[in-house]
Write a protein that holds these residues in place. Structure first.
Motif, mmCIF file in Angstrom:
data_model
loop_
_atom_site.group_PDB
_atom_site.id
_atom_site.type_symbol
_atom_site.label_atom_id
_atom_site.label_comp_id
_atom_site.label_asym_id
_atom_site.label_seq_id
_atom_site.Cartn_x
_atom_site.Cartn_y
_atom_site.Cartn_z
ATOM 1 N N ARG B 36 -6.086 -4.631 8.388
ATOM 2 C CA ARG B 36 -5.821 -3.769 7.434
ATOM 3 C C ARG B 36 -4.556 -2.954 7.941
ATOM 4 O O ARG B 36 -4.044 -2.818 9.015
ATOM 5 C CB ARG B 36 -6.648 -2.510 7.271
ATOM 6 C CG ARG B 36 -7.973 -3.038 7.009
ATOM 7 C CD ARG B 36 -8.118 -3.455 5.760
ATOM 8 N NE ARG B 36 -9.574 -4.296 5.528
ATOM 9 C CZ ARG B 36 -10.127 -4.334 4.620
ATOM 10 N NH1 ARG B 36 -9.876 -3.780 3.423
ATOM 11 N NH2 ARG B 36 -11.431 -4.946 4.483
ATOM 12 N N CYS B 37 -3.571 -2.119 6.977
ATOM 13 C CA CYS B 37 -2.535 -1.632 7.261
ATOM 14 C C CYS B 37 -2.943 -0.317 7.881
ATOM 15 O O CYS B 37 -2.419 0.665 7.209
ATOM 16 C CB CYS B 37 -1.805 -1.682 6.132
ATOM 17 S SG CYS B 37 -0.996 -3.356 5.740
ATOM 18 N N TYR B 38 -3.778 -0.154 8.788
ATOM 19 C CA TYR B 38 -4.093 1.248 9.165
ATOM 20 C C TYR B 38 -2.953 1.756 9.961
ATOM 21 O O TYR B 38 -2.359 1.227 10.693
ATOM 22 C CB TYR B 38 -5.400 1.517 9.943
ATOM 23 C CG TYR B 38 -6.622 1.237 9.176
ATOM 24 C CD1 TYR B 38 -7.699 0.792 9.514
ATOM 25 C CD2 TYR B 38 -6.720 1.694 7.681
ATOM 26 C CE1 TYR B 38 -8.860 0.514 8.664
ATOM 27 C CE2 TYR B 38 -7.733 1.373 7.127
ATOM 28 C CZ TYR B 38 -8.810 0.741 7.768
ATOM 29 O OH TYR B 38 -9.938 0.636 6.860
ATOM 30 N N SER B 39 -2.737 3.281 10.031
ATOM 31 C CA SER B 39 -1.969 4.081 11.033
ATOM 32 C C SER B 39 -2.276 3.484 12.301
ATOM 33 O O SER B 39 -3.721 3.427 12.660
ATOM 34 C CB SER B 39 -1.690 5.336 10.734
ATOM 35 O OG SER B 39 -1.212 5.922 11.754
ATOM 36 N N HIS B 40 -1.356 3.351 13.323
ATOM 37 C CA HIS B 40 -1.592 3.247 14.581
ATOM 38 C C HIS B 40 -1.529 4.520 15.333
ATOM 39 O O HIS B 40 -1.691 4.566 16.641
ATOM 40 C CB HIS B 40 -0.716 2.164 15.262
ATOM 41 C CG HIS B 40 -0.814 0.874 14.733
ATOM 42 N ND1 HIS B 40 -1.912 0.239 14.836
ATOM 43 C CD2 HIS B 40 -0.031 0.172 14.046
ATOM 44 C CE1 HIS B 40 -1.703 -1.090 14.130
ATOM 45 N NE2 HIS B 40 -0.779 -1.136 13.773
#
Lengths: 175, 147
Positions: B36-40
């Protein structure tokens, strides 16, 4: 500063026009001060999500309250319960219990609902008597009996529906 | 969608180069189809959160505005503050000579617990030494929890 404030103000004057500046620009020397509207000042309000409002509730303290505030600077253990409550009431209008208290408005709402439903009922009854014409003859019980007999004769829904429930041998409805 | 393509190729390279490079690749690339495009960004832990707020209220020369701002912000979060944060806030009230705010904070915390009725008694129990030391009465002591 290369420009003095007065020079900036006069430049603004020439852009805006002399008449427009009186209410909005604060000039040096106190010739014109912006009017601060009441709603622009920090206000007091009791909200669950904002437990400590921007201002105290009581803004002008009486002599008793002022001395109490002085006493507050010392040890709080020396304050009586009444004094503590008084200090609370200086800063806040309603306690959480008071602000969360429900009103009795729902009773008025239900009462209003029943009233208007009742009124509508009266209107419907009046309409039935004075507005609508007679009901068609097809509603009479004699007619209905003949209608049912015709449907049974036609074997309407003989498998699972209407005629399936009629016992043709005994000429009665199935138990 | 090109980033997914790149990640897939990265995984392909990973499998051909052997297991030893597995440690270098971050977990989020190991399942490209489910990524998923979760924040790092680093997620703050509970302890860090608590410590930050305790420090905020522990400022020796805290002013009234900062106390109010801090408290209102804290109540805005979806949590009930820990006893140590409240302890720090109550001590800030003491430094500001503001008993009313101290009582208000206790009320706010009880209200914040909502249907979880066991949180507030627990917090009062934890804060009891501080309450006695500073001479703060709970709203219940003063009868302010009733109407």
């Amino acid at each position: 500063m290369l420009f003095s404030f007065r020079m900036l103000a006069t430049r603004a004057l020439s852009l805006v026009g002399k008449r427009a500046i009186s209410t909005s620009i604060c000039l040096r020397g106190g010739h014109g001060v912006a009017k601060v509207d009441d709603y622009a000042l920090p206000a007091y309000f009791d909200r669950r999500e904002n437990p400590l409002p921007d201002v105290q509730f009581v803004t002008e303290l009486s002599a008793v309250q002022k001395s109490l505030k002085e006493k507050e600077k010392g040890s709080w253990a020396t304050l009586s319960n009444e004094e503590k409550i008084a200090l609370y009431r200086i800063s806040f209008k309603q306690s959480f219990a008071e602000m969360n208290e429900g009103t009795k408005e729902w009773k008025s709402v239900i009462a209003g609902m029943f009233f208007f439903i009742g009124m509508t009922g009266l209107v419907v009854l009046w309409q039935r008597k004075f507005v609508y014409g007679p009901v068609p003859p097809t509603f009479e019980s004699e007619w209905k009996e003949k209608e049912v007999q015709r449907m049974l004769d036609m074997r309407i829904n003989p498998v699972e529906g209407f005629s399936a429930k009629w016992d043709y041998e005994n000429k009665e409805w199935k138990k | 969608f090109s980033p997914v393509g790149k990640m897939f190729r990265a995984v392909v390279r990973l499998s051909t180069s052997g297991v030893r490079s597995l440690a270098r690749i971050r977990p989020c690339y190991s399942a490209p189809l489910a990524s998923r495009c979760y924040s790092h960004a680093k997620v703050e832990t509970d302890e860090e959160f608590d410590a930050r707020w305790v420090t905020y209220f522990s400022k020796p020369d805290i002013d009234a505005w900062e106390l109010k701002k801090g408290m209102n912000t804290l109540i805005g979060y979806d949590l009930v503050p820990e006893a140590k944060i409240l302890d720090s806030a109550l001590r800030a009230c003491r430094r500001l000579n503001d008993l009313a705010s101290a009582i208000r904070i206790l009320e706010a915390v009880k209200d914040k617990s909502g249907p979880h009725k066991d949180i507030y008694p627990y917090l009062i129990q934890e804060l009891q030494p501080t309450l006695i030391e500073l001479g703060i009465s709970t709203p219940e002591d003063l009868g302010m929890d009733k109407l």
